[in-house]
Design a protein around this motif. Structure first.
Motif, mmCIF file in Angstrom:
data_model
loop_
_atom_site.group_PDB
_atom_site.id
_atom_site.type_symbol
_atom_site.label_atom_id
_atom_site.label_comp_id
_atom_site.label_asym_id
_atom_site.label_seq_id
_atom_site.Cartn_x
_atom_site.Cartn_y
_atom_site.Cartn_z
ATOM 1 N N LEU A 25 20.994 -70.569 -8.356
ATOM 2 C CA LEU A 25 21.437 -69.569 -9.087
ATOM 3 C C LEU A 25 22.469 -68.867 -8.356
ATOM 4 N N ALA A 26 22.188 -68.785 -6.810
ATOM 5 C CA ALA A 26 23.256 -68.164 -5.747
ATOM 6 C C ALA A 26 24.563 -68.804 -5.971
ATOM 7 N N THR A 28 25.611 -70.813 -8.327
ATOM 8 C CA THR A 28 26.272 -70.564 -9.610
ATOM 9 C C THR A 28 27.068 -69.179 -9.507
ATOM 10 N N LEU A 29 26.370 -68.064 -9.102
ATOM 11 C CA LEU A 29 27.172 -66.621 -8.826
ATOM 12 C C LEU A 29 28.317 -66.917 -7.968
ATOM 13 N N LEU A 66 22.871 -72.317 -16.897
ATOM 14 C CA LEU A 66 22.867 -71.867 -15.535
ATOM 15 C C LEU A 66 23.509 -70.736 -15.376
ATOM 16 N N ASP A 69 21.124 -67.761 -16.856
ATOM 17 C CA ASP A 69 20.064 -67.356 -15.802
ATOM 18 C C ASP A 69 20.471 -66.629 -14.503
ATOM 19 N N ALA A 70 21.667 -67.185 -14.076
ATOM 20 C CA ALA A 70 22.095 -66.568 -12.958
ATOM 21 C C ALA A 70 22.581 -65.132 -12.975
ATOM 22 N N GLU A 73 19.306 -62.561 -13.781
ATOM 23 C CA GLU A 73 18.685 -62.526 -12.601
ATOM 24 C C GLU A 73 19.506 -61.591 -11.768
ATOM 25 N N HIS A 74 20.727 -61.728 -11.551
ATOM 26 C CA HIS A 74 21.685 -60.925 -10.605
ATOM 27 C C HIS A 74 21.442 -59.560 -11.206
ATOM 28 N N THR A 106 30.615 -59.830 -7.723
ATOM 29 C CA THR A 106 30.104 -60.593 -8.685
ATOM 30 C C THR A 106 30.042 -59.896 -10.040
#
Length: 208
Positions: A25-26, A28-29, A66, A69-70, A73-74, A106
């Motif tokens: 996930l990190a 992906t961001l 992806l 979710d990323a 959560e961010h 971000t």
């Protein structure tokens, strides 16, 4: 002549379970921030995360899931829900954290994703709804506590108050492209609180 290494050739173990999820996930961001949604690929995410592509596909069916979710959560982690024991400061902190998040690197990638061709992808269009629903759900206790303390009228609609708080910030970011800062946040909080205190954001009473 040997071919060059593929992205997966450089993948290094990052652990299992939560560690893998966090790394992907990190990554992906980071890919969103660096190149935008159009350039994001599962291969590049896997390479950056230090995992094999098959590891990613075991958890997410495609790049859209992806991104969903990323970003979810961010946003949840980057905009904490305050509890200052006073509605005025709670609303101000909510607005300020929203401004800080959406003006960071971000956050700008989030805005770009929402406004790009990605919105034509059903999963990304759904992401917008999910992000806002998640933020409302997490912040509702702020309003509920204020009503319990007697700082807001009984019947104040948490969602309407929170939308009123966020609206001028998103309007500047997404429509007029005006700069936003703490003054913008403080003004938004003050207007939202005034509207709530005036009863303009209360739920209509049900007829007997």
């Amino acid at each position: 002549m040997e071919s060059g290494p593929s992205p997966s050739d450089h993948a290094h173990p990052v652990g299992r379970g939560p560690k893998v999820r966090a790394a992907v996930l990190a990554a992906t961001l980071a890919e969103l921030t660096g190149g935008g949604y159009a350039a994001l690929t599962v291969d590049n995410v896997a390479h950056r995360a230090g995992v094999h592509k098959t590891t990613v596909y075991r958890r997410w069916k495609d790049r859209e899931s992806l991104v969903v979710d990323a970003l979810s959560e961010h946003m949840a982690a980057d905009i904490p829900v305050p509890d200052t024991r006073a509605v005025e400061t709670d609303l101000r902190e909510l607005a300020r954290s929203l401004v800080r998040t959406m003006t960071g690197a971000t956050g700008q990638a989030v805005v770009a994703t929402m406004l790009s061709d990605a919105v034509r992808v059903p999963e990304i269009a759904e992401l917008r709804r999910r992000l806002f629903d998640d933020r409302l759900q997490r912040a509702r206790p702020v309003i509920a506590r204020a009503v319990e303390r007697g700082e807001l009228p009984a019947g104040t609609d948490p969602d309407e108050l929170l939308k009123t708080l966020a609206a001028p910030i998103y309007f500047r970011l997404l429509i007029t492209a005006e700069p936003v800062d703490e003054t913008t946040a403080d003004d938004a909080a003050r207007v939202a609180l005034a509207a709530a205190l005036a009863g303009a954001l209360s739920r209509p009473r049900e007829a007997p």
